[in-house]
Design a protein around this motif. Structure first.
Motif, PDB file in Angstrom:
ATOM      1  N   CYS A   4      26.536   3.315  10.508  1.00 38.05           N
ATOM      2  CA  CYS A   4      25.985   3.858  11.747  1.00 38.05           C
ATOM      3  C   CYS A   4      24.471   4.058  11.607  1.00 38.05           C
ATOM      4  O   CYS A   4      24.015   4.693  10.651  1.00 38.05           O
ATOM      5  CB  CYS A   4      26.659   5.183  12.062  1.00 38.05           C
ATOM      6  N   VAL A  17      35.181  -3.299  19.187  1.00 37.75           N
ATOM      7  CA  VAL A  17      33.952  -2.503  19.135  1.00 37.75           C
ATOM      8  C   VAL A  17      33.865  -1.842  17.768  1.00 37.75           C
ATOM      9  O   VAL A  17      34.864  -1.339  17.248  1.00 37.75           O
ATOM     10  CB  VAL A  17      33.965  -1.413  20.241  1.00 37.75           C
ATOM     11  N   LYS A  19      32.890   1.312  15.832  1.00 46.29           N
ATOM     12  CA  LYS A  19      32.713   2.697  16.256  1.00 46.29           C
ATOM     13  C   LYS A  19      32.568   3.608  15.049  1.00 46.29           C
ATOM     14  O   LYS A  19      33.270   3.462  14.067  1.00 46.29           O
ATOM     15  CB  LYS A  19      33.898   3.134  17.105  1.00 46.29           C
ATOM     16  N   SER A  26      28.689   3.501  19.036  1.00 51.60           N
ATOM     17  CA  SER A  26      29.477   2.270  19.041  1.00 51.60           C
ATOM     18  C   SER A  26      28.563   1.067  19.227  1.00 51.60           C
ATOM     19  O   SER A  26      27.499   1.158  19.825  1.00 51.60           O
ATOM     20  CB  SER A  26      30.534   2.311  20.139  1.00 51.60           C
ATOM     21  N   GLU A  28      29.022  -2.970  20.411  1.00 53.96           N
ATOM     22  CA  GLU A  28      29.952  -3.942  20.980  1.00 53.96           C
ATOM     23  C   GLU A  28      29.675  -5.361  20.523  1.00 53.96           C
ATOM     24  O   GLU A  28      30.451  -6.258  20.799  1.00 53.96           O
ATOM     25  CB  GLU A  28      29.908  -3.858  22.502  1.00 53.96           C
TER      26      GLU A  28
END
Length: 103
Positions: A4, A17, A19, A26, A28
């Protein structure tokens, strides 16, 4: 594996996706062929807890000062300055008594 950009946690693919389970971010834009998390774990593949009696590390002939057993596991730790010898930490394989030795 993707991380992340907001919090640094590992991101997992779900429904096309990527996440983050920590902060909810998230992404995509993923190629689902690169993420294969569909392996089914069978009962024989689970982790078995062997408890605390499992001895890890090298075993040497060292007499325990508590019970007199002549086998102990050991590890070396640098507890003093770098130019001095490391400290040897022993643990008796029988009574689990721990002691240290200096050179």
């Amino acid at each position: 594996m993707e991380f992340c950009p907001d919090c640094g946690a590992m991101m997992f693919p779900k429904d096309g996706v990527l996440k983050c389970n920590s902060c909810g971010y998230s992404n995509e834009n993923i190629d689902e062929d690169n993420y294969n998390l569909k392996k089914e774990i069978k009962a024989g593949e689970t982790v078995t807890n062997l408890g605390e009696d499992v001895e890890v590390g090298p075993v040497t002939n060292e007499t325990c000062p508590e019970c007199g057993n002549d086998k102990a596991t050991y590890k070396l730790l640098q507890t003093r300055s770098a130019d001095e010898a490391p400290t040897r930490i022993f643990k008796c394989t029988k009574c689990k008594h721990t002691w240290r030795a200096y050179d």
